[in-house]
Design a protein around this motif. Structure first.
Motif, PDB file in Angstrom:
ATOM      1  N   PHE A 197     -28.540 -19.282   4.504  1.00 12.59           N
ATOM      2  CA  PHE A 197     -28.062 -18.176   5.487  1.00 12.59           C
ATOM      3  C   PHE A 197     -27.319 -18.778   6.672  1.00 12.59           C
ATOM      4  N   ARG A 198     -27.517 -20.102   7.297  1.00  9.72           N
ATOM      5  CA  ARG A 198     -26.681 -20.895   8.156  1.00  9.72           C
ATOM      6  C   ARG A 198     -25.330 -21.361   7.479  1.00  9.72           C
ATOM      7  N   GLU A 199     -25.411 -21.527   6.412  1.00 10.28           N
ATOM      8  CA  GLU A 199     -24.016 -21.926   5.822  1.00 10.28           C
ATOM      9  C   GLU A 199     -22.992 -20.877   5.721  1.00 10.28           C
ATOM     10  N   LYS A 235     -23.120 -18.002   7.654  1.00 15.23           N
ATOM     11  CA  LYS A 235     -22.709 -17.735   8.928  1.00 15.23           C
ATOM     12  C   LYS A 235     -21.664 -18.724   9.565  1.00 15.23           C
ATOM     13  N   SER A 236     -21.858 -20.087   9.555  1.00 17.03           N
ATOM     14  CA  SER A 236     -20.876 -21.130   9.650  1.00 17.03           C
ATOM     15  C   SER A 236     -19.804 -20.789   9.027  1.00 17.03           C
ATOM     16  N   ALA A 238     -18.358 -17.880   7.929  1.00 16.80           N
ATOM     17  CA  ALA A 238     -17.903 -16.631   8.657  1.00 16.80           C
ATOM     18  C   ALA A 238     -17.102 -16.932   9.796  1.00 16.80           C
ATOM     19  N   LEU A 239     -17.799 -17.767  10.609  1.00 18.43           N
ATOM     20  CA  LEU A 239     -17.515 -18.285  12.068  1.00 18.43           C
ATOM     21  C   LEU A 239     -15.836 -18.901  11.833  1.00 18.43           C
TER      22      LEU A 239
END
Length: 183
Positions: free
Chosen positions: A1-3, A5-6, A8-9
């Motif tokens: 999930f963190r990856e 989000k990163s 996408a940012l």
């Protein structure tokens, strides 16, 4: 999930960078000719304040040469000389020297010299002198610089080309000697 989000940012940041760069490039492409034309018009206005159009028939902006005389012209950089001619004969030369010893740094000048050796005029094009004190060198603030018009190295003689405080022929400003001394 963190990856995710990163990623996408990063994608959003990349998109903003591309859009920002595109907008800057688009703005430049659509304004650089206008900016150049305005800069040329401003330069001609300054040149014509010293050598009016009726005194010459050539294009001052195109009829130039570059000279290097670091001691006399105040800079190691080449100095532009605009040549005014009428019917092919020299009328005046307008130089762009620098007075490097102003109170707050360089004072950039336009100095017009008639073919007979007399000053057609002097104008300050850029400076960082103290507002209300040293800015009296600007023609819009004081007539001090206008008093140089018509003078030559023989009027007064070369030794008297200094402010009165230094034994010369030219007034300084109340409380400001460094700026007029530099000019």
């Amino acid at each position: 999930f963190r990856e995710a989000k990163s990623d996408a940012l990063l994608t959003i940041l990349l998109l903003f960078a591309v859009l920002g760069t595109g907008l800057v490039a688009f703005t430049y492409d659509n304004t650089h000719e206008i900016i150049e034309a305005n800069a040329r018009a401003a330069l001609l206005e300054n040149l014509h304040a010293l050598v009016p159009p009726e005194r010459h028939d050539n294009d001052l902006v195109k009829d130039t040469l570059q000279v290097r005389e670091p001691i006399q012209l105040g800079t190691d950089e080449p100095v532009t000389v605009y040549r005014a001619r009428k019917d092919g004969q020299p009328v005046a030369a307008i130089l762009t020297p620098v007075a490097p010893d102003g109170y707050n740094g360089d004072i950039k000048l336009l100095v017009a010299i008639n073919a007979d050796g007399r000053l057609a005029g002097v104008r300050v094009t850029a400076h960082r002198e103290t507002p209300g004190l040293g800015d009296g060198i600007e023609a819009s603030r004081s007539d001090w610089i206008l008093k140089l018009t018509g003078r030559s190295l023989a009027d007064p003689d070369e030794k008297r080309w200094a402010v009165k405080k230094d034994g010369g022929a030219f007034d300084q400003f109340t409380g400001a000697t460094i700026t007029p001394r530099a000019v």
